[in-house]
Scaffold this active site. Structure first.
Site, PDB file in Angstrom:
ATOM      1  N   CYS A   1       0.834  -1.202   0.000  1.00  0.00           N
ATOM      2  CA  CYS A   1       0.000   0.000   0.000  1.00  0.00           C
ATOM      3  C   CYS A   1       0.873   1.258   0.000  1.00  0.00           C
ATOM      4  O   CYS A   1       1.752   1.410   0.843  1.00  0.00           O
ATOM      5  CB  CYS A   1      -0.920   0.013   1.213  1.00  0.00           C
ATOM      6  SG  CYS A   1      -1.994   1.466   1.284  1.00  0.00           S
TER       7      CYS A   1
ATOM      8  N   LYS B   1       2.066  -9.176  -0.452  1.00  0.00           N
ATOM      9  CA  LYS B   1       1.964  -8.231  -1.554  1.00  0.00           C
ATOM     10  C   LYS B   1       2.995  -7.123  -1.365  1.00  0.00           C
ATOM     11  O   LYS B   1       3.064  -6.507  -0.297  1.00  0.00           O
ATOM     12  CB  LYS B   1       0.566  -7.629  -1.665  1.00  0.00           C
ATOM     13  CG  LYS B   1       0.434  -6.728  -2.906  1.00  0.00           C
ATOM     14  CD  LYS B   1      -0.970  -6.189  -3.107  1.00  0.00           C
ATOM     15  CE  LYS B   1      -1.002  -5.364  -4.407  1.00  0.00           C
ATOM     16  NZ  LYS B   1      -2.315  -4.709  -4.636  1.00  0.00           N
TER      17      LYS B   1
ATOM     18  N   ASN C   1       0.635  -7.514 -10.812  1.00  0.00           N
ATOM     19  CA  ASN C   1      -0.411  -6.543 -10.509  1.00  0.00           C
ATOM     20  C   ASN C   1      -0.026  -5.197 -11.116  1.00  0.00           C
ATOM     21  O   ASN C   1       1.137  -4.840 -11.156  1.00  0.00           O
ATOM     22  CB  ASN C   1      -0.568  -6.449  -8.982  1.00  0.00           C
ATOM     23  CG  ASN C   1      -1.597  -5.434  -8.530  1.00  0.00           C
ATOM     24  OD1 ASN C   1      -1.393  -4.758  -7.522  1.00  0.00           O
ATOM     25  ND2 ASN C   1      -2.711  -5.318  -9.218  1.00  0.00           N
ATOM     26  N   GLY C   2      -1.048  -4.478 -11.595  1.00  0.00           N
ATOM     27  CA  GLY C   2      -0.814  -3.142 -12.134  1.00  0.00           C
ATOM     28  C   GLY C   2      -1.231  -3.019 -13.577  1.00  0.00           C
ATOM     29  O   GLY C   2      -0.650  -3.652 -14.462  1.00  0.00           O
TER      30      GLY C   2
ATOM     31  N   ARG D   1      -8.137  -1.558  -9.824  1.00  0.00           N
ATOM     32  CA  ARG D   1      -8.967  -0.435 -10.285  1.00  0.00           C
ATOM     33  C   ARG D   1      -9.820  -0.777 -11.502  1.00  0.00           C
ATOM     34  O   ARG D   1     -10.908  -0.222 -11.667  1.00  0.00           O
ATOM     35  CB  ARG D   1      -8.066   0.768 -10.585  1.00  0.00           C
ATOM     36  CG  ARG D   1      -7.481   1.414  -9.332  1.00  0.00           C
ATOM     37  CD  ARG D   1      -6.497   2.519  -9.668  1.00  0.00           C
ATOM     38  NE  ARG D   1      -5.316   1.999 -10.339  1.00  0.00           N
ATOM     39  CZ  ARG D   1      -4.434   2.745 -10.994  1.00  0.00           C
ATOM     40  NH1 ARG D   1      -4.625   4.057 -11.092  1.00  0.00           N
ATOM     41  NH2 ARG D   1      -3.381   2.206 -11.553  1.00  0.00           N
TER      42      ARG D   1
END
Length: 328
Positions: A100, A139, A200-201, A225
């Site tokens: 995060c 993560k 991820n991303g 997202r």
């Protein structure tokens, strides 16, 4: 993709997102094709375990297995207790947040800020794995800063500590969510460890998903997202990766029925007053690409009554696109 005894098929994971991935949204994404969904980040601080916010984040009633819960904190012993507590509450996978980038998380040296202290990372991972009878995942980001990408080193530490799978977001803490994700570092991580690696991303389409898998060699993909207002992303990705075909977008009828059911389940989970407030952001995400949304949003955002909120959403989707465009 296997995480401990759990087969994740398809290997498509809903990212943990605070204020978004509650039980309702997780269930919806599972029904639409996600192989695994991860809870909102939960604090390791035991003084906050029994607040209403924490209770709702631990709500797993009728949730499909495996249940994955993400924990965040900075103290190894506290994180270990949090892992054991969440397993008692039904968690079947414990995920550790070191990815995060939010200021309120990093300013207390949690989230991706932990990547600055590799020795502390090792102590936390070792403590949590030792305390958890279920698989522990992690993560991370590619590093703390663009000039300090240490994901490969963290990945090796994670593997040595017994982490069962690793997700790497293709940005540093410094990048937040700006610019394009890079996958070279993810590929380097995959080449350096034997445990499953999840990329991820910017996973937002079937062709992009396939490109990322080919570029990184990753075992799975995490979507964040791109799922906001579009939970169908999971069935679209799964279908493309299996067949190479792009599915048609959901029509207005399906969007409306999915959103309305989503809203009703939010009212049930949170109660009407809070449920209406939580539903507002989802309404905006679901409707953002539809004609006439600006005027509609300005109107529905002021509604505090659940029945009226449902009625206005229903009326919005019942109007013809041409009529909405003229009213915009």
């Amino acid at each position: 993709m296997d995480i401990g005894p759990h087969r994740i098929d398809p290997p498509l994971v809903l990212a943990p997102m605070a204020g978004v991935t509650d039980r309702v949204f997780r269930g919806l994404c599972r029904r639409l094709g996600a192989g695994l969904v991860v809870s909102e980040m939960t604090t390791a601080d035991p003084t906050l375990w029994f607040t209403e916010k924490s209770r709702l984040r631990r709500e797993h009633d009728a949730e499909s297995a495996p249940i994955s819960v993400q924990i965040a904190g900075t103290d190894p012993a506290t994180m270990a207790r949090a892992a054991a507590f969440n397993v008692e509450q039904g968690a079947q996978i414990i995920d550790i947040n070191m990815g995060c980038p939010a200021k309120k998380v990093c300013r207390v040296d949690a989230g991706s800020a932990l990547m600055k202290d590799e020795a502390l990372v090792e102590r936390i991972l070792s403590a949590v794995v030792a305390a958890s009878p279920v698989p522990v995942t992690l993560k991370i980001r590619t590093g703390w800063a663009r000039s300090h990408r240490n994901a490969v080193k963290i990945a090796r530490i994670a593997q040595d500590c017994g982490i069962a799978a690793l997700t790497v977001h293709g940005r540093t803490r410094e990048d937040h969510y700006e610019g394009a994700a890079e996958y070279t570092t993810v590929a380097e991580v995959k080449a350096a460890v034997r445990i499953p690696v999840i990329a991820n991303g910017d996973v937002d389409s079937g062709p992009k998903a396939l490109e990322i898998l080919r570029q990184t060699g990753a075992d799975g993909l995490m979507i964040g997202r791109a799922a906001l207002g579009h939970p169908w992303i999971f069935r679209e990705l799964a279908h493309f990766l299996k067949t190479g075909e792009v599915l048609p977008q959901p029509d207005r009828v399906e969007v409306a029925s999915t959103l309305l059911q989503h809203m009703r389940e939010l009212y049930t989970l949170y109660g009407e007053s809070r449920g209406v407030r939580v539903a507002r952001k989802h309404i905006q995400w679901y409707c953002q690409s539809h004609p006439g949304v600006d005027a509609f949003w300005a109107s529905v955002n002021r509604v505090d009554d659940a029945s009226e909120q449902l009625d206005r959403v229903t009326a919005f989707f019942e109007r013809e696109p041409e009529e909405l465009a003229e009213a915009a």
